[in-house]
Design a protein around this motif. Sequence first.
Motif, mmCIF file in Angstrom:
data_model
loop_
_atom_site.group_PDB
_atom_site.id
_atom_site.type_symbol
_atom_site.label_atom_id
_atom_site.label_comp_id
_atom_site.label_asym_id
_atom_site.label_seq_id
_atom_site.Cartn_x
_atom_site.Cartn_y
_atom_site.Cartn_z
ATOM 1 N N SER A 161 34.399 36.829 36.406
ATOM 2 C CA SER A 161 33.484 37.482 35.463
ATOM 3 C C SER A 161 32.335 38.152 36.191
ATOM 4 C CB SER A 161 32.927 36.460 34.471
ATOM 5 O OG SER A 161 33.951 35.907 33.704
ATOM 6 N N GLU A 162 31.778 37.459 37.173
ATOM 7 C CA GLU A 162 30.675 38.040 37.936
ATOM 8 C C GLU A 162 31.151 39.238 38.749
ATOM 9 O OE1 GLU A 162 27.070 36.726 40.941
ATOM 10 O OE2 GLU A 162 28.323 35.175 40.037
ATOM 11 N N ALA A 163 32.376 39.168 39.283
ATOM 12 C CA ALA A 163 32.922 40.287 40.051
ATOM 13 C C ALA A 163 33.090 41.523 39.173
ATOM 14 C CB ALA A 163 34.263 39.898 40.674
ATOM 15 N N VAL A 164 33.544 41.341 37.949
ATOM 16 C CA VAL A 164 33.712 42.468 37.021
ATOM 17 C C VAL A 164 32.359 43.118 36.735
ATOM 18 C CG1 VAL A 164 34.330 43.084 34.651
ATOM 19 C CG2 VAL A 164 35.821 41.578 35.969
ATOM 20 N N LEU A 165 31.349 42.302 36.472
ATOM 21 C CA LEU A 165 30.011 42.843 36.195
ATOM 22 C C LEU A 165 29.434 43.565 37.405
ATOM 23 C CD1 LEU A 165 28.490 39.894 34.144
ATOM 24 C CD2 LEU A 165 29.243 42.119 33.290
ATOM 25 N N ARG A 166 29.624 42.996 38.595
ATOM 26 C CA ARG A 166 29.095 43.623 39.811
ATOM 27 C C ARG A 166 29.835 44.927 40.128
ATOM 28 N NH1 ARG A 166 25.637 40.636 42.984
ATOM 29 N NH2 ARG A 166 25.301 38.498 42.310
ATOM 30 N N ALA A 167 31.155 44.950 39.913
ATOM 31 C CA ALA A 167 31.925 46.174 40.159
ATOM 32 C C ALA A 167 31.504 47.283 39.198
ATOM 33 C CB ALA A 167 33.422 45.892 40.030
ATOM 34 N N ASN A 180 32.917 47.405 48.371
ATOM 35 C CA ASN A 180 33.541 48.432 49.197
ATOM 36 C C ASN A 180 34.002 49.555 48.273
ATOM 37 O OD1 ASN A 180 34.670 49.694 51.432
ATOM 38 N ND2 ASN A 180 36.629 48.658 51.191
ATOM 39 N N LEU A 181 33.511 50.769 48.522
ATOM 40 C CA LEU A 181 33.894 51.928 47.716
ATOM 41 C C LEU A 181 34.842 52.795 48.533
ATOM 42 C CD1 LEU A 181 33.576 53.778 45.221
ATOM 43 C CD2 LEU A 181 31.659 54.840 46.416
ATOM 44 N N MET A 236 36.304 50.753 43.456
ATOM 45 C CA MET A 236 35.254 49.813 43.831
ATOM 46 C C MET A 236 35.871 48.430 43.945
ATOM 47 S SD MET A 236 32.071 49.271 44.552
ATOM 48 C CE MET A 236 31.281 50.800 44.053
ATOM 49 N N GLN A 237 35.810 47.868 45.151
ATOM 50 C CA GLN A 237 36.313 46.524 45.397
ATOM 51 C C GLN A 237 35.120 45.600 45.600
ATOM 52 O OE1 GLN A 237 38.741 46.974 48.869
ATOM 53 N NE2 GLN A 237 40.430 47.907 47.750
ATOM 54 N N VAL A 238 35.108 44.495 44.882
ATOM 55 C CA VAL A 238 34.045 43.504 44.998
ATOM 56 C C VAL A 238 34.689 42.184 45.390
ATOM 57 C CG1 VAL A 238 32.281 42.235 43.723
ATOM 58 C CG2 VAL A 238 32.599 44.658 43.302
ATOM 59 N N SER A 239 34.120 41.530 46.408
ATOM 60 C CA SER A 239 34.672 40.273 46.908
ATOM 61 C C SER A 239 33.600 39.203 46.988
ATOM 62 C CB SER A 239 35.261 40.459 48.311
ATOM 63 O OG SER A 239 36.279 41.415 48.307
ATOM 64 N N HIS A 240 34.004 37.984 46.695
ATOM 65 C CA HIS A 240 33.138 36.820 46.885
ATOM 66 C C HIS A 240 33.573 36.148 48.178
ATOM 67 C CE1 HIS A 240 31.791 32.624 46.423
ATOM 68 N NE2 HIS A 240 30.736 33.204 45.877
ATOM 69 N N LEU A 241 32.617 35.903 49.061
ATOM 70 C CA LEU A 241 32.921 35.310 50.364
ATOM 71 C C LEU A 241 32.565 33.833 50.371
ATOM 72 C CD1 LEU A 241 31.377 38.136 52.584
ATOM 73 C CD2 LEU A 241 33.728 37.936 51.775
ATOM 74 N N ASN A 242 33.413 33.035 51.040
ATOM 75 C CA ASN A 242 33.080 31.619 51.190
ATOM 76 C C ASN A 242 32.122 31.439 52.367
ATOM 77 O OD1 ASN A 242 34.673 31.802 53.513
ATOM 78 N ND2 ASN A 242 36.384 30.679 52.641
#
Length: 130
Positions: A32-38, A68-69, A85-91
């Motif tokens: 959900s957060e990734a969708v909002l950030r993208a 990353n665009l 637009m690619q949005v990733s969450h990093l560990n």
Amino acid sequence: MISLAIFMGALAAISQIASQGMRVATEVQWESEAVLRAESQMNSVVVGVLPMQSASGTFEDNSQWQWNLITATDTLHPDLIRLEMQVSHLNSAGKPTMTFALVRSVRNPDVFLNSGTESSSSSILQDLVP
């Protein structure tokens, strides 16, 4: 003894279900957060806050999120630009735990601006020629 074994077996099953539920809830929250950030980053590109060219970076409010665009000219419609637009969450090790991609086609502003200057210059020439 038998009732204790049954109780321990049930407790193990319930704890497994609870941990799986917490893992799924965390993944859904990240998605959900990734969708909002993208959407937010894509809107920044479309309205001109960010340049309409390939770029990447991290989010200012949380460095565990990166974007990353990727831009490309549409082969079927040269007046359109394909934005991904690619949005990733990093560990904690810096590896992506999940990635979300949003794709949008927008009108190429260069084509739009060039067509506007060509039409205005041709109308000026027509006015000058008797």
